[in-house]
Design a protein around this motif. Sequence first.
Motif, PDB file in Angstrom:
ATOM      1  N   ALA A 225      37.949  31.342  31.201  1.00  0.00           N
ATOM      2  CA  ALA A 225      37.698  31.794  32.565  1.00  0.00           C
ATOM      3  C   ALA A 225      36.849  30.819  33.362  1.00  0.00           C
ATOM      4  O   ALA A 225      35.772  30.418  32.927  1.00  0.00           O
ATOM      5  CB  ALA A 225      37.021  33.162  32.543  1.00  0.00           C
ATOM      6  N   GLY A 226      37.350  30.449  34.552  1.00  0.00           N
ATOM      7  CA  GLY A 226      36.483  29.853  35.547  1.00  0.00           C
ATOM      8  C   GLY A 226      35.492  30.907  36.013  1.00  0.00           C
ATOM      9  O   GLY A 226      35.735  32.111  35.901  1.00  0.00           O
ATOM     10  N   GLN A 227      34.346  30.455  36.544  1.00  0.00           N
ATOM     11  CA  GLN A 227      33.311  31.413  36.944  1.00  0.00           C
ATOM     12  C   GLN A 227      32.740  31.065  38.309  1.00  0.00           C
ATOM     13  O   GLN A 227      32.445  29.898  38.600  1.00  0.00           O
ATOM     14  CB  GLN A 227      32.180  31.421  35.900  1.00  0.00           C
ATOM     15  N   TYR A 228      32.622  32.100  39.151  1.00  0.00           N
ATOM     16  CA  TYR A 228      31.877  31.992  40.405  1.00  0.00           C
ATOM     17  C   TYR A 228      30.409  32.286  40.105  1.00  0.00           C
ATOM     18  O   TYR A 228      30.095  33.223  39.371  1.00  0.00           O
ATOM     19  CB  TYR A 228      32.390  33.011  41.422  1.00  0.00           C
ATOM     20  N   PHE A 229      29.513  31.489  40.684  1.00  0.00           N
ATOM     21  CA  PHE A 229      28.081  31.658  40.411  1.00  0.00           C
ATOM     22  C   PHE A 229      27.303  31.628  41.721  1.00  0.00           C
ATOM     23  O   PHE A 229      27.536  30.768  42.579  1.00  0.00           O
ATOM     24  CB  PHE A 229      27.581  30.542  39.483  1.00  0.00           C
ATOM     25  N   TRP A 230      26.348  32.556  41.852  1.00  0.00           N
ATOM     26  CA  TRP A 230      25.474  32.571  43.016  1.00  0.00           C
ATOM     27  C   TRP A 230      24.140  33.222  42.662  1.00  0.00           C
ATOM     28  O   TRP A 230      24.021  33.915  41.647  1.00  0.00           O
ATOM     29  CB  TRP A 230      26.134  33.269  44.198  1.00  0.00           C
ATOM     30  N   SER A 281      30.691  35.531  37.854  1.00  0.00           N
ATOM     31  CA  SER A 281      31.845  36.432  37.849  1.00  0.00           C
ATOM     32  C   SER A 281      33.086  35.660  37.416  1.00  0.00           C
ATOM     33  O   SER A 281      33.454  34.645  38.022  1.00  0.00           O
ATOM     34  CB  SER A 281      32.064  37.020  39.248  1.00  0.00           C
ATOM     35  N   MET A 282      33.733  36.150  36.355  1.00  0.00           N
ATOM     36  CA  MET A 282      34.954  35.501  35.870  1.00  0.00           C
ATOM     37  C   MET A 282      36.056  35.569  36.921  1.00  0.00           C
ATOM     38  O   MET A 282      36.218  36.580  37.613  1.00  0.00           O
ATOM     39  CB  MET A 282      35.419  36.156  34.567  1.00  0.00           C
ATOM     40  N   ASP A 283      36.819  34.515  37.014  1.00  0.00           N
ATOM     41  CA  ASP A 283      37.927  34.417  37.968  1.00  0.00           C
ATOM     42  C   ASP A 283      39.105  35.246  37.455  1.00  0.00           C
ATOM     43  O   ASP A 283      39.883  34.792  36.614  1.00  0.00           O
ATOM     44  CB  ASP A 283      38.324  32.942  38.132  1.00  0.00           C
ATOM     45  N   GLU A 284      39.240  36.455  37.959  1.00  0.00           N
ATOM     46  CA  GLU A 284      40.271  37.366  37.471  1.00  0.00           C
ATOM     47  C   GLU A 284      41.679  36.938  37.870  1.00  0.00           C
ATOM     48  O   GLU A 284      42.656  37.461  37.324  1.00  0.00           O
ATOM     49  CB  GLU A 284      39.990  38.787  37.955  1.00  0.00           C
ATOM     50  N   SER A 285      41.807  35.999  38.807  1.00  0.00           N
ATOM     51  CA  SER A 285      43.147  35.515  39.163  1.00  0.00           C
ATOM     52  C   SER A 285      43.800  34.774  38.000  1.00  0.00           C
ATOM     53  O   SER A 285      45.009  34.569  37.990  1.00  0.00           O
ATOM     54  CB  SER A 285      43.084  34.616  40.400  1.00  0.00           C
ATOM     55  N   LEU A 286      42.992  34.389  37.001  1.00  0.00           N
ATOM     56  CA  LEU A 286      43.536  33.699  35.837  1.00  0.00           C
ATOM     57  C   LEU A 286      44.193  34.657  34.849  1.00  0.00           C
ATOM     58  O   LEU A 286      44.942  34.217  33.969  1.00  0.00           O
ATOM     59  CB  LEU A 286      42.412  32.946  35.108  1.00  0.00           C
ATOM     60  N   PHE A 287      43.910  35.939  34.965  1.00  0.00           N
ATOM     61  CA  PHE A 287      44.368  36.913  33.981  1.00  0.00           C
ATOM     62  C   PHE A 287      45.678  37.550  34.443  1.00  0.00           C
ATOM     63  O   PHE A 287      45.759  38.076  35.559  1.00  0.00           O
ATOM     64  CB  PHE A 287      43.320  38.006  33.770  1.00  0.00           C
ATOM     65  N   ASP A 288      46.704  37.527  33.587  1.00  0.00           N
ATOM     66  CA  ASP A 288      47.980  38.167  33.941  1.00  0.00           C
ATOM     67  C   ASP A 288      47.801  39.656  34.172  1.00  0.00           C
ATOM     68  O   ASP A 288      48.380  40.234  35.095  1.00  0.00           O
ATOM     69  CB  ASP A 288      49.000  37.923  32.833  1.00  0.00           C
ATOM     70  N   VAL A 289      47.042  40.290  33.300  1.00  0.00           N
ATOM     71  CA  VAL A 289      46.746  41.715  33.427  1.00  0.00           C
ATOM     72  C   VAL A 289      45.247  41.892  33.237  1.00  0.00           C
ATOM     73  O   VAL A 289      44.675  41.379  32.276  1.00  0.00           O
ATOM     74  CB  VAL A 289      47.511  42.552  32.377  1.00  0.00           C
ATOM     75  N   VAL A 290      44.609  42.586  34.171  1.00  0.00           N
ATOM     76  CA  VAL A 290      43.180  42.832  34.076  1.00  0.00           C
ATOM     77  C   VAL A 290      42.966  44.202  33.439  1.00  0.00           C
ATOM     78  O   VAL A 290      43.338  45.223  34.015  1.00  0.00           O
ATOM     79  CB  VAL A 290      42.503  42.787  35.453  1.00  0.00           C
ATOM     80  N   PRO A 291      42.386  44.243  32.246  1.00  0.00           N
ATOM     81  CA  PRO A 291      42.135  45.543  31.606  1.00  0.00           C
ATOM     82  C   PRO A 291      41.244  46.413  32.486  1.00  0.00           C
ATOM     83  O   PRO A 291      40.273  45.917  33.089  1.00  0.00           O
ATOM     84  CB  PRO A 291      41.430  45.166  30.301  1.00  0.00           C
ATOM     85  N   PRO A 292      41.555  47.708  32.598  1.00  0.00           N
ATOM     86  CA  PRO A 292      40.753  48.577  33.484  1.00  0.00           C
ATOM     87  C   PRO A 292      39.300  48.693  33.067  1.00  0.00           C
ATOM     88  O   PRO A 292      38.440  49.017  33.896  1.00  0.00           O
ATOM     89  CB  PRO A 292      41.479  49.927  33.386  1.00  0.00           C
ATOM     90  N   THR A 293      38.998  48.417  31.798  1.00  0.00           N
ATOM     91  CA  THR A 293      37.623  48.536  31.312  1.00  0.00           C
ATOM     92  C   THR A 293      36.828  47.234  31.432  1.00  0.00           C
ATOM     93  O   THR A 293      35.640  47.217  31.118  1.00  0.00           O
ATOM     94  CB  THR A 293      37.621  48.973  29.836  1.00  0.00           C
ATOM     95  N   LEU A 294      37.465  46.161  31.884  1.00  0.00           N
ATOM     96  CA  LEU A 294      36.791  44.861  31.901  1.00  0.00           C
ATOM     97  C   LEU A 294      35.732  44.806  32.993  1.00  0.00           C
ATOM     98  O   LEU A 294      35.993  45.117  34.158  1.00  0.00           O
ATOM     99  CB  LEU A 294      37.808  43.735  32.140  1.00  0.00           C
TER     100      LEU A 294
END
Length: 512
Positions: A225-230, A281-294
Amino acid sequence: MALSLSNFLVCLIALLPKGLPSAIAATVTHDFNVGWVRGNPDGMAERSVIGINGQWPLPLLNFTKGDRVIINLHNKLGNQSTSAHFHGLYQNGTNDMDGPVGVTQCDVPPGHSMTYNFTVDQPGTYWYHSHTRGQYPDGWRGQFIIHDPENPFRGQFDEEMAFTVSDWYHDEMPGLLTDFISHKNPTGAEPVPNSALMNDTQNFTVAVEPGKTYFFRLTNIGAFAGQYFWIEGHRMRIIEVDGVYTQPAETDMIYLTTAQRYGFLVTMKENSSSNFAMVSSMDESLFDVVPPTLNPNVTGWLMYDASAPKPVASPIEAFHPFDDFSLVPEDGLELFDHVDYSFNLDLKMDNLGDGANYAFFNDVTYVTPVVPTLYSVLTTGDKASEAAVYGAYTNSYVLNKGDIVEIVLNNDDGGKHPFHLHGHNFQTVYRAPAGSGFYNASDDHSFPAAPMRRDTLMVNPNGNFAIRFRADNPGESAPSAQNPSALLMNEQESGSSTATSTGTWPLALLQP
């Protein structure tokens, strides 16, 4: 379609004095007994991880520019071979210390040892990790810093801190990789991490003092995962990327692909009794399916007052990270305005006859070579400078030492991908936005006068980039009047295509 998977985790916080005095170069020796230990960094699933000297997370390593480094690696894993790569070091003159198995060294079998011996002659923020298959996401990864007595920004900060962001899996890599490249996964969906970590924990705190300026060194040592940081309520002033000093650039948010590093200054508030959230925050655009619990986020805190509460991070509506393409190197190195040799790497993901999804460069996917590249380099004499000796499943390019080389990467895939070049950093002369298609050299491109340099770069979905570097770091090549450096594509430890540079230096698609 999701993306790339490769690179890393760990690190202990370092509080260092404002500037380091000049000193005679030292010899710094570490003994690494690499073996299995237990870890549970997100508090949700204890598992086996790869530690050093019986401990995990791995230690933060500190060196000073000019130091001689000796790492005695002893493989105590019992069930796996291993190796070590010092990510971002050029290893100019010590190519055999770089770590890619089959390219610059052999695997270190269980019960055996290898000594890495090299001099660190470049300052900056780096990390170290196994270069054997997908091993480093199982814990074999850490951060190291090369301090610079001549840091041009040394008078602008009071203290220095190093820490990491990463993703984390509850399952071990061998099983995840088998399931990833399988007919049961025809779309090539990468395994989604279970958690995000900051400095290998989900409860990371940094004690700060009002009014002080801190030099933060941040590395993404995650697998995928790429990550956004602030940092809430604070601005970041970027002064380094991947070991290259930059002209200062202010921002509220940065984006780090796996393997990228940023150095930035943050000045604390003059008076504050409150603490402030640092968020990755992990870049969720990289994930084909985002688990609802993630939960894709991890929060750390700037602690002005240890007795005050740790605030919950505020939600944001959209990510607007700094565009690293706009950075200007502090040394002002101008654009390489002529190119001696240029080639394209066209990336795609596709299925083969076995139903599994693979990565391809120029319609060639990775196949484990019958004869490792290193053996071919060392045993074929003058033929080592002929691309054909490296086989039909390797994209091989022979470069003359001193040439300015241009690589055009065309991403024929709907996902972001980071790439890392061993042995060099490179000028990023062009990067197209998402959806731009393949690079067209006949277009009227406007190149920066002094392009941003780094060693790991992201290509946008269905986009492209062009990079340039001077081939000034030949590796283990056969004797030749021209002393060639070479570039071999598709040398990879983890089963998808990678690029490798000859003599041999890898340009790696970071993917499991």
